[in-house]
Enzyme design. Structure first.
Site, PDB file in Angstrom:
ATOM      1  N   LYS A   1       0.849  -1.193   0.000  1.00 57.26           N
ATOM      2  CA  LYS A   1       0.000   0.000   0.000  1.00 57.26           C
ATOM      3  C   LYS A   1       0.881   1.238   0.000  1.00 57.26           C
ATOM      4  CE  LYS A   1      -4.147   1.681  -0.172  1.00 57.26           C
ATOM      5  NZ  LYS A   1      -4.990   1.411  -1.339  1.00 57.26           N
TER       6      LYS A   1
ATOM      7  N   SER B   1      -8.457  -0.106  -4.969  1.00 55.33           N
ATOM      8  CA  SER B   1      -8.772   0.316  -3.598  1.00 55.33           C
ATOM      9  C   SER B   1     -10.291   0.413  -3.428  1.00 55.33           C
ATOM     10  CB  SER B   1      -8.078   1.636  -3.269  1.00 55.33           C
ATOM     11  OG  SER B   1      -6.713   1.422  -3.037  1.00 55.33           O
TER      12      SER B   1
END
Length: 588
Positions: free
Chosen positions: A195, A388
């Protein structure tokens, strides 16, 4: 009395400004309406060339109404664009339209998303199957334009032009040194070693994991392009990469020598060749119709057809509140509720083109989509991004289509807090003082860093939402949580790779998703309706008018601007978690 006169004077001036702005806007409206009424609806010649260029950009939804060209002084209210679905449908219609003899593509100014190119190229290949030729020309081919051009029978290039192939690249700027210099500390709380969101604020270089995933993604895109170029031009992929690595394509002559283009010619020579192909001698007899006009001329609205397939565009950032330009909770959830209650809508195609955003908003949208799915099937079509939060709202659908070049995955969560204490004290010479009722009342304040207890609190919230994300994907994709976790960790995937790890079901574009949704709903005939319903130019002008009125209010009462900013800041205060990509990717 003086204050009263000031109020009267301010109100008078504000009203006068509003009236002046209104008059200017109305003149623009009436002028555009008059201009439009003078234009006739385009018709397709009995024998014509379909001329495709990208002077009008290809977007998710079209901007297409009578007032699309309204411009008042220096205020450009909007520009005309073509929706990807209408472009694909037009090319498909042209394949069976006896009036269209061939397609000519002008690829100098390419303005379309990466997956738009993939879907348009697929439509061009279907057109090719009809036996009609496709010709592409450019003064200079960019790499995406050349990839699209290879769907053509013939590719021509200006003798002084270029068609370079050098490969793909992505870069990211890192701001930690700058922030340190300014005295700003970024505190990042996240789950997922891949991430990379906000990584550039806490580090001076790209992490190994981020570099790995970005390289895998651009490799997948480049491999897709080179495989298609190789297939179309008969040049081995290894040779294409060799030419790129050695910078062998130095000019137009080399492009022809290496088989990238069929011939070199100037525009007048191209016109002579087209006259011969079309079977006419004079240029005036070479009839052509632009893609934009062809879409308008062949648009069919069958209001008698009761059954509908709804195409819902989830385009932009996922945010809380209201917005006309993003996926906003208030607007989007309300719209989905109306679609759920509309019995004439038999299935939904959710077209996702989003890098993500607010995890809370994504959850609210996913909840409404789940309610729709209880009554009618939902098929997802992924555009350039469905990552996401964009993947969050996609996961629990009946089927997911993605293009090979789609960027998806990034199943991860983060929260970011900025501490500007040093900047305020050492550079601005301001000393903030805070009074709290409780120990952590000023958590996420820009005036101090979070302490260990607060960081642990934030990490706990991030972990909770990450686990919610994992379970959501596991349920929707019928995978174990452990399996999802192994391919999650915030990692991005190309659509091509996502298919292999079961994050998607099939490779295809928006039209494939519509066909699949119709089959699931068991309807034999239907019409497609698109949401959100695009606002007309008149509605946009009224919005501008309203905004102008707000500006006048601020001019009359400047303190209201501070009040508005303070309320906005207060609304945003609190624990915020995001499921979003940290970057956008562009190609040249």
């Amino acid at each position: 009395m003086k204050d009263f006169l000031k109020i009267v004077a301010g109100t008078f001036v504000g009203s006068l400004i509003t009236i002046i702005i209104g008059i200017i806007l109305l003149f623009g409206i009436f002028g555009s309406i008059a201009s439009f009424t003078e234009k006739s609806i385009p018709t397709v010649p009995s024998s014509a060339v379909l001329n495709i260029n990208f002077s009008n950009p290809v977007t998710e939804q079209p901007t297409d109404d009578p007032l699309a060209s309204v411009s008042i002084t220096n205020l450009q209210l909007s520009s005309k664009s073509l929706g990807i679905l209408s472009v694909v449908n037009a090319i498909d219609n042209a394949a069976s339209d006896p009036r269209i003899k061939f397609i000519l593509m002008d690829l100098d100014d390419l303005n379309a998303g990466i997956t738009h190119l993939e879907e348009i190229r697929a439509a061009l290949l279907r057109f090719h199957e009809s036996g009609k030729p496709i010709i592409s020309y450019a003064d200079n081919f960019s790499q995406p334009a050349y990839y699209l051009a290879t769907a053509s029978d013939k590719i021509y290039l200006n003798p002084t032009g270029s068609a370079y192939l050098t490969g793909l690249s992505v870069n990211s700027l890192f701001f930690k040194d700058l922030l340190d210099k300014l005295g700003i500390q970024a505190q990042l709380i996240r789950h997922g070693k891949f991430k990379a969101a906000a990584e550039q604020y806490v580090s001076n270089k790209m992490s190994d994991e981020n570099r790995e995933q970005l390289r895998a993604y651009i490799d997948a895109v480049w491999n897709t392009w080179t495989e298609k170029i190789s297939e179309a031009r008969g040049i081995p992929v290894e040779r294409i990469n060799q030419m790129a690595d050695n910078l062998e394509i130095t000019n137009a002559e080399k492009a022809k020598e290496f088989g990238l283009v069929d011939d070199l010619m100037y525009v007048d020579q191209l016109n002579d060749m087209l006259l011969s192909l079309f079977g006419v001698q004079k240029e005036k007899d070479l009839k052509a119709i632009s893609l934009s006009d062809y879409i308008t001329a062949t648009k069919k609205l069958n209001f008698k057809e009761k059954n509908k397939i709804a195409v819902v565009y989830a385009n932009g950032e996922i945010i809380m509140g209201k917005s006309n330009d993003n996926i906003a909770s208030d607007n989007f959830v309300s719209m989905l509720a109306k679609i759920r209650k509309d019995s004439s809508i038999k299935a939904v195609v959710l077209r996702v083109n989003s890098p993500g955003g607010s995890a809370q908003c994504a959850d609210m949208i996913e909840r409404e989509l789940r309610l729709i799915r209880e009554k009618k099937p939902i098929v997802v079509s992924m555009g350039d991004y469905a990552a996401s939060g964009g993947y969050w709202i996609s996961a629990n659908s009946d089927k997911i289509f993605a293009n090979n070049t789609t960027l998806t995955g990034s199943i991860g969560v983060f929260s970011l807090a900025l501490n500007a204490q040093k900047t305020i004290e050492n550079h601005l010479y301001i000393n903030p003082e805070t009074v709290n009722t409780n120990k952590h009342s000023d958590i996420l304040s820009v005036y101090r860093p979070m302490d260990n207890e607060e960081i642990a609190f934030m990490q706990k919230e991030v972990e909770k939402i990450y686990n919610q994300f994992l379970n959501l994907v596991a349920e929707g994709r019928e995978l174990s949580v452990a399996n999802v976790d192994s391919i999650a960790q915030g990692r991005i995937w190309s659509g091509k790779d996502a298919l292999q790890i079961k994050l998607t079901d099939e490779t295809g574009g928006i039209q494939d998703a519509i066909t699949s949704a119709a089959a699931m709903s068991s309807v034999e005939s239907y019409r497609v309706v698109e949401y959100p319903i695009p606002k007309t130019q008149f509605e946009r002008i009224l919005e501008q008018f309203k905004e102008s009125g707000e500006a006048v209010k601020v001019l009359s009462n400047p303190s209201s601007l501070f009040d508005k900013a303070y309320r906005s800041l207060a609304k945003e205060n609190g624990v915020r978690t995001f499921a979003r990509l940290p970057y956008n990717i562009y190609y040249n």
